[in-house]
Design an enzyme around this catalytic site. Structure first.
Site, PDB file in Angstrom:
ATOM      1  N   GLU A 181       0.824  -1.215   0.000  1.00  0.00           N
ATOM      2  CA  GLU A 181       0.000   0.000   0.000  1.00  0.00           C
ATOM      3  C   GLU A 181       0.858   1.266   0.000  1.00  0.00           C
ATOM      4  OE1 GLU A 181      -3.544   2.275   2.542  1.00  0.00           O
ATOM      5  OE2 GLU A 181      -2.789   0.334   3.241  1.00  0.00           O
ATOM      6  N   LYS A 223      -2.413  -2.028  -3.208  1.00  0.00           N
ATOM      7  CA  LYS A 223      -3.470  -1.176  -2.647  1.00  0.00           C
ATOM      8  C   LYS A 223      -3.043   0.285  -2.816  1.00  0.00           C
ATOM      9  CE  LYS A 223      -6.226  -0.198   1.483  1.00  0.00           C
ATOM     10  NZ  LYS A 223      -6.675  -0.662   2.817  1.00  0.00           N
TER      11      LYS A 223
END
Length: 344
Positions: A181, A223
């Site tokens: 992420e 992500k």
């Protein structure tokens, strides 16, 4: 029957997390973050209240039709539901994959205090072994990239990219699928074009590091932020522009070997995050599955409906189910205004 190789197990889990029409619930708020959310509804942040809130989410009947996995905070991973069933068993029994947030948060970057570096690599190998024993099959590590005057620097992007790849490699060593992420924050007055440029720089370095550290791309998920106007930008990009710009950016820098991209909502409203995801899926020609890994954008209506009262649990579960259903439809490109009206 031959036992699956660890690589194949990673690939299978990554694919299951982005099964058609399903996404991930991020219920991994740190104690500080969940305290702020509970404070907003006048509920004290005790362990019992945090347990009760997570329990209402995880026991929502039918949500598993739209939620493939749940990212847990360490406290929650080792907790049980109100009926005494360990949360990991409760989720697994519904066909939902348990995951775990493993980073220790973003701290000021030495030498560039206006930027952040995510910490938590020390002792991670040992922690991952414990998390796997507890039932976690995937993990998440968040890096934070801020747009501002003279930032982000290459130094910030490089150090965070290296840490993300190191985390991902350790996860795969432990048989855990890493969600990588790198979040370019939407705070600030920058326009969508500046966001795109910074997101491109960030993704380019992240994938350079992932390849250098021999991370199996087929056994991970990305992500990222959506490419979007800054919160203080006077000219906000529309839904179609956000979708087109985000897809262009991702096509340039995310290898097709990655099985799925699960977007963060990043402070967008519940409905807008759904609309953006739906618009991207309506393009229909992405090489990866495009889905969601939302926290607040899935939970906010449920949290407000609950307000810490057991009598409100059915209403809170209904609110969570509705948002999960809307986002499950968006992950297929089938979300409609009528669904949002039904949810209201």
């Amino acid at each position: 029957m031959r036992k699956k190789s660890m690589q194949q197990q990673l690939i299978d889990t990554a694919r299951a997390l982005v099964a058609p029409g399903k996404g991930i619930l991020a219920a991994d708020e740190s104690t500080g973050t969940i305290t702020k959310r509970l404070d907003s509804i006048g509920v004290e942040s005790t362990e019992a209240n945090r347990q009760a809130y997570r329990d209402l989410l995880f026991t929502t009947e039918g949500a598993e039709a739209f939620v493939s996995g749940v990212i847990l905070f360490e406290e929650t991973l080792f907790q049980s539901g109100l009926d005494g069933t360990p949360f990991t068993d409760l989720l697994t029994g519904k066909g939902v994959i348990p995951g775990i947030k493993v980073d220790k948060g973003a701290k000021p970057l030495a030498g560039s205090p206006d930027e952040k570096i995510t910490e938590g690599l020390d002792g991670l190998r040992e922690r991952l072994a414990d998390y796997a024993k507890a039932g976690a099959r995937f993990a998440k590590w968040r890096a934070v990239i801020t747009i501002g005057d003279g930032i982000p620097t290459d130094y910030c992007i490089d150090t965070n990219a290296h840490a993300l790849a190191r985390y991902a490699a350790l996860c795969q060593e432990a048989g855990i699928v890493p969600i990588v992420e790198p979040e370019v924050l939407m705070d600030g007055p920058h326009d969508i074009h500046r966001c795109e440029a910074v997101t491109e720089r960030t993704l380019a370095r992240v994938f350079d590091e992932l390849l250098a550290q021999q991370v199996l791309l087929e056994g991970m998920l990305l992500k990222p932020n959506m490419v979007i106007s800054g919160t203080e930008c006077p000219q906000q990009a529309g839904v179609d522009e956000v979708a087109a710009t985000t897809l262009r950016c991702l096509r340039r820098h995310v290898p097709a070997a990655v099985p799925g991209i699960v977007f963060l909502s990043g402070g967008q409203s519940d409905e807008l995050a759904t609309r953006h995801l739906n618009a991207m899926n309506q393009h229909g020609d992405a090489p990866w599955t495009l889905s969601f890994s939302y926290g607040r954008a899935l939970q906010a209506p449920a949290l407000a409906a609950w307000s810490g009262k057991s009598d409100n649990v059915p209403a809170a579960q209904q609110a969570y189910y509705r948002r999960a259903r809307c986002n499950g439809a968006a992950a297929r490109g089938q979300y409609t205004d009528a669904m949002e009206q039904d949810a209201a």
